[in-house]
Design a protein around this motif. Structure first.
Motif, PDB file in Angstrom:
ATOM      1  N   PRO A  18       0.252  49.771  35.026  1.00  0.00           N
ATOM      2  CA  PRO A  18       0.066  49.643  33.577  1.00  0.00           C
ATOM      3  C   PRO A  18       0.348  50.950  32.840  1.00  0.00           C
ATOM      4  O   PRO A  18       0.489  50.961  31.625  1.00  0.00           O
ATOM      5  N   GLU A  19       0.409  52.056  33.583  1.00  0.00           N
ATOM      6  CA  GLU A  19       0.696  53.370  32.994  1.00  0.00           C
ATOM      7  C   GLU A  19       1.989  53.885  33.606  1.00  0.00           C
ATOM      8  O   GLU A  19       2.002  54.589  34.608  1.00  0.00           O
ATOM      9  N   LYS A  20       3.087  53.537  32.981  1.00  0.00           N
ATOM     10  CA  LYS A  20       4.382  53.749  33.620  1.00  0.00           C
ATOM     11  C   LYS A  20       4.801  55.214  33.684  1.00  0.00           C
ATOM     12  O   LYS A  20       5.316  55.664  34.711  1.00  0.00           O
ATOM     13  N   PHE A  21       4.617  55.959  32.592  1.00  0.00           N
ATOM     14  CA  PHE A  21       5.009  57.361  32.681  1.00  0.00           C
ATOM     15  C   PHE A  21       4.160  58.092  33.715  1.00  0.00           C
ATOM     16  O   PHE A  21       4.666  58.930  34.464  1.00  0.00           O
ATOM     17  N   ARG A  22       2.863  57.792  33.739  1.00  0.00           N
ATOM     18  CA  ARG A  22       1.988  58.446  34.725  1.00  0.00           C
ATOM     19  C   ARG A  22       2.476  58.139  36.137  1.00  0.00           C
ATOM     20  O   ARG A  22       2.468  59.013  37.006  1.00  0.00           O
ATOM     21  N   TRP A  23       2.896  56.879  36.363  1.00  0.00           N
ATOM     22  CA  TRP A  23       3.435  56.513  37.675  1.00  0.00           C
ATOM     23  C   TRP A  23       4.676  57.362  37.966  1.00  0.00           C
ATOM     24  O   TRP A  23       4.827  57.892  39.071  1.00  0.00           O
ATOM     25  N   CYS A  24       5.555  57.477  36.965  1.00  0.00           N
ATOM     26  CA  CYS A  24       6.779  58.269  37.159  1.00  0.00           C
ATOM     27  C   CYS A  24       6.459  59.727  37.472  1.00  0.00           C
ATOM     28  O   CYS A  24       7.084  60.349  38.339  1.00  0.00           O
ATOM     29  N   ALA A  25       5.477  60.277  36.745  1.00  0.00           N
ATOM     30  CA  ALA A  25       5.128  61.690  36.915  1.00  0.00           C
ATOM     31  C   ALA A  25       4.608  61.985  38.322  1.00  0.00           C
ATOM     32  O   ALA A  25       4.703  63.122  38.796  1.00  0.00           O
ATOM     33  N   LYS A  26       4.059  60.965  38.978  1.00  0.00           N
ATOM     34  CA  LYS A  26       3.538  61.147  40.338  1.00  0.00           C
ATOM     35  C   LYS A  26       4.585  60.826  41.406  1.00  0.00           C
ATOM     36  O   LYS A  26       4.317  60.970  42.605  1.00  0.00           O
ATOM     37  N   SER A  27       5.755  60.376  40.972  1.00  0.00           N
ATOM     38  CA  SER A  27       6.769  59.934  41.931  1.00  0.00           C
ATOM     39  C   SER A  27       7.622  61.090  42.441  1.00  0.00           C
ATOM     40  O   SER A  27       7.711  62.151  41.820  1.00  0.00           O
ATOM     41  N   LYS A  28       8.272  60.831  43.564  1.00  0.00           N
ATOM     42  CA  LYS A  28       9.171  61.830  44.152  1.00  0.00           C
ATOM     43  C   LYS A  28      10.394  62.041  43.261  1.00  0.00           C
ATOM     44  O   LYS A  28      11.000  63.111  43.259  1.00  0.00           O
ATOM     45  N   TYR A  29      10.744  61.018  42.488  1.00  0.00           N
ATOM     46  CA  TYR A  29      11.896  61.140  41.595  1.00  0.00           C
ATOM     47  C   TYR A  29      11.663  62.196  40.518  1.00  0.00           C
ATOM     48  O   TYR A  29      12.556  62.973  40.181  1.00  0.00           O
ATOM     49  N   TYR A  30      10.447  62.200  39.988  1.00  0.00           N
ATOM     50  CA  TYR A  30      10.122  63.085  38.866  1.00  0.00           C
ATOM     51  C   TYR A  30      10.197  64.550  39.299  1.00  0.00           C
ATOM     52  O   TYR A  30      10.770  65.391  38.604  1.00  0.00           O
ATOM     53  N   ASP A  31       9.622  64.837  40.448  1.00  0.00           N
ATOM     54  CA  ASP A  31       9.638  66.211  40.959  1.00  0.00           C
ATOM     55  C   ASP A  31      11.066  66.706  41.210  1.00  0.00           C
ATOM     56  O   ASP A  31      11.356  67.894  41.070  1.00  0.00           O
ATOM     57  N   ALA A  32      11.946  65.775  41.563  1.00  0.00           N
ATOM     58  CA  ALA A  32      13.342  66.144  41.842  1.00  0.00           C
ATOM     59  C   ALA A  32      14.207  66.117  40.588  1.00  0.00           C
ATOM     60  O   ALA A  32      15.410  66.433  40.650  1.00  0.00           O
ATOM     61  N   GLY A  33      13.625  65.737  39.456  1.00  0.00           N
ATOM     62  CA  GLY A  33      14.395  65.649  38.210  1.00  0.00           C
ATOM     63  C   GLY A  33      15.457  64.573  38.250  1.00  0.00           C
ATOM     64  O   GLY A  33      16.502  64.695  37.593  1.00  0.00           O
ATOM     65  N   ALA A  34      15.194  63.501  39.019  1.00  0.00           N
ATOM     66  CA  ALA A  34      16.226  62.486  39.249  1.00  0.00           C
ATOM     67  C   ALA A  34      16.165  61.305  38.284  1.00  0.00           C
ATOM     68  O   ALA A  34      17.102  60.501  38.237  1.00  0.00           O
ATOM     69  N   ILE A  35      15.059  61.166  37.539  1.00  0.00           N
ATOM     70  CA  ILE A  35      14.958  60.036  36.603  1.00  0.00           C
ATOM     71  C   ILE A  35      15.850  60.317  35.397  1.00  0.00           C
ATOM     72  O   ILE A  35      15.552  61.184  34.574  1.00  0.00           O
ATOM     73  N   LYS A  36      16.922  59.590  35.309  1.00  0.00           N
ATOM     74  CA  LYS A  36      17.891  59.818  34.231  1.00  0.00           C
ATOM     75  C   LYS A  36      17.503  59.079  32.954  1.00  0.00           C
ATOM     76  O   LYS A  36      17.770  59.548  31.855  1.00  0.00           O
ATOM     77  N   PHE A  37      16.899  57.911  33.124  1.00  0.00           N
ATOM     78  CA  PHE A  37      16.463  57.146  31.956  1.00  0.00           C
ATOM     79  C   PHE A  37      15.615  55.959  32.414  1.00  0.00           C
ATOM     80  O   PHE A  37      15.549  55.638  33.608  1.00  0.00           O
ATOM     81  N   ALA A  38      14.964  55.331  31.421  1.00  0.00           N
ATOM     82  CA  ALA A  38      14.212  54.103  31.658  1.00  0.00           C
ATOM     83  C   ALA A  38      14.729  53.028  30.711  1.00  0.00           C
ATOM     84  O   ALA A  38      15.339  53.333  29.681  1.00  0.00           O
TER      85      ALA A  38
END
Length: 309
Positions: free
Chosen positions: A234-254
């Motif tokens: 239910p908290e999507k950005f928080r989920w992203c911030a905890k993901s391996k993608y976020y730490d690697a700067g790999a999330i290009k967009f949603a």
């Protein structure tokens, strides 16, 4: 088998059971099944530190103890008035879930692929349309799909029921398994996949509701949605911030239709492409891009350097 077991159940426990009776009988059947499972284990040589006089496990005991376990399970199904068709459907959906989950688990993000975080409802699945149709069939109310209200509050107020109760009934009816698909956004996902994106579906649906979980996987399988992973939050950005993608700067967009999630993404520097709806057309941020259709969003993505021509 259900009919045979029901005949026996009716003779032993009777009919017209109260909810309290149903729960008590379920508890008793589970405990009895547990005992039969223990007897089933005892039919095999599981105690390696013991000396066994029989060279092999007792096959006949395994057979009949299994019958006892199954009969207790059938008794539980009968107690809750679960039909053979319901059970077969649930079994099939569970199998699809297991197969799809196994398929996705076998995939490995290489740490370099660009990642797209994609919502399901009213991005891929036409949820408001399907929910509105169900409300009309079940309660005789016709919510305006183009209303600026995200949750159809005005329409739901007419039936004097808690909105969460109504949503739970929709969920239990299997509504998530029957939604139509947005063909344009499906085509967009195919294009993203072709251009090397890792596609992670992220939905706010309640994962703890097993009907919702299995119907979600069933729908993704049925519609042949190209994706590499599925998560619920239910908290999507928080989920992203905890993901391996976020730490690697790999999330290009949603891609997300909900104002709350789109604003959360944008506020934290993640570009969000939003299918334009009556309830989100007010959104305005340098990181939010409203789009009308497949051609519009592909042009926007190309302008942002996120998609090749």
């Amino acid at each position: 088998m259900l009919d045979l077991q029901k005949k026996y159940n009716d003779e032993v426990v009777g009919e017209n059971l109260t909810q309290k009776d149903i729960e008590r009988i379920t508890q008793e059947n589970v405990l009895c099944a547990h005992a039969e499972l223990s007897a089933l284990v005892n039919a095999t040589h599981y105690k390696n530190h013991h000396v066994h006089t029989d060279p092999v496990a007792n096959r006949s005991t395994v057979l009949y103890e299994s019958v006892d376990v199954i009969r207790y399970m059938l008794s539980i199904l009968n107690t809750w008035n679960i039909s053979s068709d319901e059970f077969e459907t649930a079994f099939t959906k569970k199998d699809i879930y297991l197969q799809k989950h196994k398929e996705l688990q076998s995939k490995t993000w290489d740490g370099k692929q660009p990642v797209a975080i994609v919502d399901i409802d009213d991005v891929l699945a036409n949820f408001r349309e399907g929910f509105s149709k169900w409300l009309k069939e079940e309660y005789g109310v016709e919510p305006d799909v183009n209303s600026k209200e995200y949750y159809f509050i005005s329409a739901l107020s007419k039936i004097h029921m808690n909105s969460e109760t109504v949503f739970k009934r929709y969920l239990d009816s299997g509504g998530f398994a029957d939604l139509s698909i947005d063909a344009g956004n499906l085509e967009l996902l195919h294009q993203l996949k072709y251009q090397g994106y890792w596609i992670h579906l992220l939905t706010a649906r309640p994962e703890e509701e097993l009907k919702c979980l299995y119907d979600t996987y069933y729908w993704v399988w049925l519609q042949n949605i190209p994706c590499d992973a599925i998560s619920f939050s239910p908290e999507k950005f928080r989920w992203c911030a905890k993901s391996k993608y976020y730490d690697a700067g790999a999330i290009k967009f949603a891609i997300d239709d909900a104002p709350k999630h789109a604003e959360d993404y944008a506020k934290h520097g993640i570009k969000c492409f939003v299918p334009k709806k009556s309830y989100n057309e007010h959104l305005h941020d340098k990181n939010i891009f409203l789009f009308k259709d497949y051609y519009h969003v592909t042009n926007l993505l190309m302008m942002q350097g996120l998609l090749k021509e």
